[in-house]
Design an enzyme around this catalytic site. Structure first.
Site, PDB file in Angstrom:
ATOM      1  N   GLU A 141      -0.752   5.182  13.849  1.00  0.00           N
ATOM      2  CA  GLU A 141      -0.426   6.433  13.168  1.00  0.00           C
ATOM      3  C   GLU A 141      -0.740   7.639  14.047  1.00  0.00           C
ATOM      4  O   GLU A 141       0.018   8.623  14.056  1.00  0.00           O
ATOM      5  CB  GLU A 141      -1.173   6.525  11.847  1.00  0.00           C
ATOM      6  CG  GLU A 141      -0.743   7.715  10.998  1.00  0.00           C
ATOM      7  CD  GLU A 141      -1.355   7.714   9.607  1.00  0.00           C
ATOM      8  OE1 GLU A 141      -0.853   8.481   8.749  1.00  0.00           O
ATOM      9  OE2 GLU A 141      -2.326   6.969   9.372  1.00  0.00           O
ATOM     10  N   HIS A 165      -9.781   2.549   0.318  1.00  0.00           N
ATOM     11  CA  HIS A 165      -8.345   2.237   0.274  1.00  0.00           C
ATOM     12  C   HIS A 165      -8.008   1.632  -1.076  1.00  0.00           C
ATOM     13  O   HIS A 165      -8.357   0.486  -1.372  1.00  0.00           O
ATOM     14  CB  HIS A 165      -8.001   1.266   1.403  1.00  0.00           C
ATOM     15  CG  HIS A 165      -6.529   1.119   1.647  1.00  0.00           C
ATOM     16  ND1 HIS A 165      -5.572   1.641   0.809  1.00  0.00           N
ATOM     17  CD2 HIS A 165      -5.844   0.499   2.654  1.00  0.00           C
ATOM     18  CE1 HIS A 165      -4.373   1.346   1.277  1.00  0.00           C
ATOM     19  NE2 HIS A 165      -4.513   0.671   2.390  1.00  0.00           N
ATOM     20  N   LYS A 216      -9.166   8.529   2.643  1.00  0.00           N
ATOM     21  CA  LYS A 216      -9.784   7.199   2.546  1.00  0.00           C
ATOM     22  C   LYS A 216     -11.215   7.187   3.081  1.00  0.00           C
ATOM     23  O   LYS A 216     -11.962   6.255   2.793  1.00  0.00           O
ATOM     24  CB  LYS A 216      -8.909   6.164   3.251  1.00  0.00           C
ATOM     25  CG  LYS A 216      -7.584   5.913   2.541  1.00  0.00           C
ATOM     26  CD  LYS A 216      -6.785   4.807   3.217  1.00  0.00           C
ATOM     27  CE  LYS A 216      -5.474   4.534   2.480  1.00  0.00           C
ATOM     28  NZ  LYS A 216      -4.467   5.598   2.673  1.00  0.00           N
ATOM     29  N   PHE A 260       1.825  -3.430   3.922  1.00  0.00           N
ATOM     30  CA  PHE A 260       2.139  -4.771   4.420  1.00  0.00           C
ATOM     31  C   PHE A 260       3.598  -5.087   4.097  1.00  0.00           C
ATOM     32  O   PHE A 260       4.120  -4.712   3.046  1.00  0.00           O
ATOM     33  CB  PHE A 260       1.244  -5.813   3.752  1.00  0.00           C
ATOM     34  CG  PHE A 260      -0.177  -5.843   4.275  1.00  0.00           C
ATOM     35  CD1 PHE A 260      -0.575  -5.095   5.364  1.00  0.00           C
ATOM     36  CD2 PHE A 260      -1.127  -6.649   3.655  1.00  0.00           C
ATOM     37  CE1 PHE A 260      -1.876  -5.143   5.836  1.00  0.00           C
ATOM     38  CE2 PHE A 260      -2.440  -6.704   4.116  1.00  0.00           C
ATOM     39  CZ  PHE A 260      -2.815  -5.949   5.208  1.00  0.00           C
ATOM     40  N   CYS A 278       0.806  -1.224   0.000  1.00  0.00           N
ATOM     41  CA  CYS A 278       0.000   0.000   0.000  1.00  0.00           C
ATOM     42  C   CYS A 278       0.835   1.268   0.000  1.00  0.00           C
ATOM     43  O   CYS A 278       0.279   2.367   0.002  1.00  0.00           O
ATOM     44  CB  CYS A 278      -0.948  -0.014   1.190  1.00  0.00           C
ATOM     45  SG  CYS A 278      -2.118  -1.386   1.129  1.00  0.00           S
ATOM     46  N   HIS A 329      -2.135   8.256   6.311  1.00  0.00           N
ATOM     47  CA  HIS A 329      -2.463   6.971   5.677  1.00  0.00           C
ATOM     48  C   HIS A 329      -3.897   6.609   6.047  1.00  0.00           C
ATOM     49  O   HIS A 329      -4.667   6.192   5.189  1.00  0.00           O
ATOM     50  CB  HIS A 329      -1.473   5.913   6.149  1.00  0.00           C
ATOM     51  CG  HIS A 329      -1.565   4.611   5.419  1.00  0.00           C
ATOM     52  ND1 HIS A 329      -1.459   4.518   4.054  1.00  0.00           N
ATOM     53  CD2 HIS A 329      -1.749   3.337   5.873  1.00  0.00           C
ATOM     54  CE1 HIS A 329      -1.576   3.243   3.687  1.00  0.00           C
ATOM     55  NE2 HIS A 329      -1.757   2.518   4.767  1.00  0.00           N
TER      56      HIS A 329
END
Length: 415
Positions: free
Chosen positions: A321, A344, A339, A403, A170, A310
């Site tokens: 975060e 996403h 998002k 990831f 991502c 993010h």
């Protein structure tokens, strides 16, 4: 600002933007959609077999095929590649550049994708099992492999410089911008066409995310499902999209009368080396990426006015975060997550959010985070909610985490 300005020979300008997202087809449509702060999530007929997470954020219907790609090319491209080609065309035109007249040997292309042609592979696998090998597409491989977005964009634009693909899950789109900036600063190219693309909404891929507990289960209210930093968040909404940015050395852009939307002033990257899918506790290693990017931009952390987070709407990512932002940026810069509106888009997200950050700086406007209110905000962050916030943004950080423990932070500055 109190920190010194980066040396002129390291200044890289964002001179063109192209976007195709669930908020709209094109840069301006996407920007206006994100400013409205309304989620684009909806029930998805292709995902109806899922017990939960049977919804997505899809790009509004449009014809990416022959009417736009042209020349009989669309048939050989997966959707993720088509989106990249169209976004790249918009970005190059927006930058005032013409591939017919530029020196293609000095143009690089760097495009990231997380799952590339996975949806096409799924479709072709079903076809093989149902009808046999003679019915598998002869262009399965070029439609599958992750480098083909960069390859087809280079072909479409007659760009003969370095052509590369980044894969950091991502964070892939953000990683592409890091590599592109490095190519410019090294002198390997004069123009870099870079960003991310993703079109992986499919039953198997979405089920994979659902089975690992990453997706929201709000089947009864998809529009309310993506709610970054909210106390009652329960997962992300899968999405698709593409964003391409044209980068040039600021001096070169100025020489042809272009100042750009913003400067891509600093980049930083780190690896958690903690867990395949979970972030390191407290964002302690992501902090390294943030501090590196700020220092690379010639700034102090206190100079960061805004964070494009993010902000996936998953319980673990958002808490990690939020802790990172609160610890490193305690002065309370404005925070937003696109998002909430866009869902996403995996490997495209970092590039889309970098483009939105450039527009935030350019317009002096911070979009709101959809489905978030001051009452349901779990963390002591200065999140923009409800309506856009008009703010002079001199420096902004755009976070991307993937990831595998990939952390990428981009710092953009006002021109």
């Amino acid at each position: 600002m109190t920190a010194p300005t980066p040396s002129a020979d390291r200044a890289v300008a964002v001179t063109g933007l192209g976007m195709i997202t669930p908020a709209g087809v094109g840069r301006e449509a996407t920007w206006q959609g994100v400013l409205r702060g309304e989620s684009t999530a909806a029930h998805d007929p292709e995902l109806k077999e899922l017990s939960s997470g049977a919804f997505s954020c899809r790009i509004p219907p449009f014809a990416p095929g022959e009417g736009r790609i042209g020349g009989g090319k669309a048939w050989r491209m997966s959707r993720f590649t088509q989106l990249a080609v169209l976004a790249a065309r918009e970005a190059v035109a927006d930058a005032g550049l013409d591939p017919k007249s530029w020196d293609g040997a000095r143009v690089a292309v760097v495009i990231g994708s997380g799952l590339a042609g996975a949806a096409h592979l799924e479709e072709q696998t079903v076809r093989m099992h149902q009808a046999g090998p003679d019915f598998v597409s002869p262009v399965l491989i070029p439609m599958l492999i992750s480098n083909m977005a960069a390859g087809e964009v280079a072909l479409d634009l007659t760009a003969h410089g370095p052509s590369l693909a980044t894969e950091t899950a991502c964070a892939s789109g953000a990683s592409a911008l890091v590599v592109a900036r490095d190519l410019l600063l090294s002198g390997a190219c004069d123009i870099a066409v870079a960003g991310g693309t993703e079109a992986a909404i499919s039953p198997v891929v979405t089920t994979g995310f659902q089975r690992m507990g990453a997706l929201s289960g709000r089947n009864d209210a998809p529009v309310a499902a993506s709610r970054p930093f909210a106390a009652d968040r329960d997962g992300f909404v899968i999405s698709e999209g593409a964003a391409i940015l044209v980068l040039e050395r600021a001096a070169d852009a100025k020489a042809r009368g272009r100042s750009g939307y913003a400067l891509l002033a600093g980049t930083g990257a780190s690896s958690d080396a903690h867990h395949p899918t979970a972030p390191a506790p407290g964002g302690t290693v992501a902090e390294t990426a943030l501090r590196l990017a700020v220092a690379d931009a010639g700034l102090d952390v206190a100079d960061v006015d805004h964070v494009n987070a993010h902000g996936t709407s998953t319980p673990l990512n958002d808490s990690t975060e939020a802790e990172l932002i609160g610890r490193v940026l305690p002065h309370g810069p404005s925070v937003t997550s696109a998002k909430g509106v866009l869902g996403h888009s995996l490997g495209a997200a970092g590039a889309i959010e970098a483009a939105l950050t450039a527009l935030t700086i350019h317009h002096g406007t911070v979009p709101p985070t959809a489905n978030l209110t001051p009452q349901n905000l779990e963390f002591p962050l200065n999140c923009v909610t409800g309506e856009p916030s008009h703010q002079e943004v001199r420096a902004a950080a755009s976070h991307s985490f993937g990831f595998g423990g990939h952390n990428v932070v981009l710092v953009l500055r006002a021109v």
